[in-house]
Write an enzyme that holds these catalytic residues in place. Structure first.
Site, PDB file in Angstrom:
ATOM      1  N   SER A 278       0.827  -1.206   0.000  1.00 50.64           N
ATOM      2  CA  SER A 278       0.000   0.000   0.000  1.00 50.64           C
ATOM      3  C   SER A 278       0.864   1.260   0.000  1.00 50.64           C
ATOM      4  CB  SER A 278      -0.928   0.003   1.214  1.00 50.64           C
ATOM      5  OG  SER A 278      -0.179  -0.118   2.410  1.00 50.64           O
ATOM      6  N   HIS A 279       2.136   1.137   0.408  1.00 45.20           N
ATOM      7  CA  HIS A 279       3.050   2.274   0.433  1.00 45.20           C
ATOM      8  C   HIS A 279       3.918   2.334  -0.823  1.00 45.20           C
ATOM      9  CE1 HIS A 279       1.812   1.982   4.572  1.00 45.20           C
ATOM     10  NE2 HIS A 279       2.401   3.109   4.863  1.00 45.20           N
TER      11      HIS A 279
ATOM     12  N   ASP B 269      -3.820   1.418   3.504  1.00 43.80           N
ATOM     13  CA  ASP B 269      -4.358   0.057   3.576  1.00 43.80           C
ATOM     14  C   ASP B 269      -5.872   0.075   3.400  1.00 43.80           C
ATOM     15  OD1 ASP B 269      -1.935  -1.330   3.960  1.00 43.80           O
ATOM     16  OD2 ASP B 269      -1.922  -0.808   6.081  1.00 43.80           O
TER      17      ASP B 269
ATOM     18  N   HIS C 264      -7.504   3.269  24.150  1.00 45.10           N
ATOM     19  CA  HIS C 264      -6.851   4.434  24.754  1.00 45.10           C
ATOM     20  C   HIS C 264      -5.327   4.347  24.688  1.00 45.10           C
ATOM     21  CE1 HIS C 264      -6.956   1.469  28.000  1.00 45.10           C
ATOM     22  NE2 HIS C 264      -5.952   2.129  28.548  1.00 45.10           N
TER      23      HIS C 264
ATOM     24  N   ASP D  65      10.138  -8.977  10.754  1.00 45.24           N
ATOM     25  CA  ASP D  65      10.879  -9.965   9.963  1.00 45.24           C
ATOM     26  C   ASP D  65      10.073 -10.529   8.790  1.00 45.24           C
ATOM     27  OD1 ASP D  65      13.278  -9.728  11.211  1.00 45.24           O
ATOM     28  OD2 ASP D  65      13.359 -11.773  12.004  1.00 45.24           O
TER      29      ASP D  65
END
Length: 336
Positions: free
Chosen positions: A49-50, A190, A232, A309
């Site tokens: 997605s990047h 994503d 949170h 990894d």
């Protein structure tokens, strides 16, 4: 349902395609080479997605005059352990490359050093900012704030960006340990990729129009309201990154989107901070032994793996077989 048509590209072809899109959008030789290489590395290692899907966003930022495609960034040492950069309204990765060698030298000199940068944009995987430092034997932590999309736990409107962070450290006899992650359940790209590919997200990642958590990427894109990971706890991490990123650097706060909105952009000119630590200066000569032991306790422990990894397996496969790219995405990129 039939599978969408695809085409396999070598990593060299991915980089060449990325560079052609960036140059066509007005980017200069230095910047296009750096960003094209990062796009290729994202396709290689994941998350994809990047990678190529980020190119229309880069192009839009240049063509709308929101980002400077020919940036001439500056770097100045303002304290014994602090470098400060001005990105000249270009992409952080360009000024990051320029600052890298000096930052490494400062960390080795002082034991710890930092680089902070404003007047810059950051898109893509953050781990490519930290990994080179780990390859130089340093421990590194990088953060950057982004446009407001994340609703704090119990809140009604977005306050934080997806505000990613990345950590990397050397690992004796192996590739460095490198991970990056958003403060949200899912990164924006994503969500966009799931919508483009026509499938739901694996877990509720944002709010729908009725304010309920949903896995529907289209509903999340409509509300532009993502959920923090860990409720949170993730919101607290997003707060930390807002301070370390925007406040330290003097970048745009995630909630201050006016300039971004006037250009129709998908990012803000946030702030980025990169911290480098030389473990050899911290008094524990067995540092590498400790890292090796930590990794050994994870490897072989059920299906657990050392954080980050998974990218190494992806890398090996992509270097041998290339990467599979959707034909509609290729057509979109070739039209830019």
């Amino acid at each position: 349902m039939t599978d969408a048509p695809t085409k396999t590209l070598s990593l060299e072809e991915v980089k060449a395609l990325a560079k052609s899109v960036l140059v066509s959008a007005g980017m200069d030789e230095r910047g296009s080479e750096i960003l094209a290489d990062l796009v290729m590395r994202s396709e290689r290692d994941g998350p994809r997605s990047h990678g190529l899907r980020m190119l229309p966003v880069y192009a839009q930022s240049f063509e709308s005059n929101y980002a400077n495609p020919t940036a001439n960034p500056t770097v100045k040492r303002i304290a014994p352990g602090v470098l400060r950069g001005d990105g000249d309204n270009g992409y952080y990765q360009i000024v990051g490359v320029e600052a890298r060698d000096e930052l490494i030298g400062m960390a080795r000199e002082n034991g710890i050093a930092s680089f902070t940068c404003a007047n810059c944009h950051h898109l893509g995987a953050l781990r490519f900012d930290t990994e080179p430092l780990a390859q130089a034997g340093l421990v590194s932590l990088g953060v950057v704030n982004s446009l407001s999309m994340v609703v704090p736990q119990g809140g009604l409107r977005p306050v934080f960006g997806t505000n990613p962070m990345s950590f990397a450290c050397p690992r004796e006899g192996a590739e460095p340990v490198v991970w990056d992650q958003a403060s949200s359940v899912a990164a924006l790209m994503d969500v966009r990729m799931a919508a483009a590919e026509g499938h739901d997200l694996p877990r509720p990642s944002g709010l729908d129009t009725s304010g309920q958590p949903t896995t529907d990427p289209n509903a999340i894109l409509e509300t532009r309201s993502l959920l923090p990971f860990g409720e949170h706890k993730g919101a607290a991490i997003a707060f930390l990154i807002e301070v370390l990123g925007a406040a330290l650097a003097g970048g745009t706060l995630s909630a201050d989107n006016q300039e971004r909105e006037s250009f129709g952009a998908l990012n803000i000119k946030g702030g980025a901070t990169l911290i480098a630590i030389d473990p050899s200066r911290f008094g524990n000569p067995a540092f590498n032994v400790y890292v090796t032991r930590i990794c050994a306790e994870i490897d072989g422990n059920g299906t657990a793996r050392v954080p980050g990894d998974g990218r190494l397996k992806n890398r090996a496969t992509a270097e041998t077989n290339g990467v599979v790219v959707a034909s509609d995405l290729l057509a979109q990129l070739q039209s830019l």
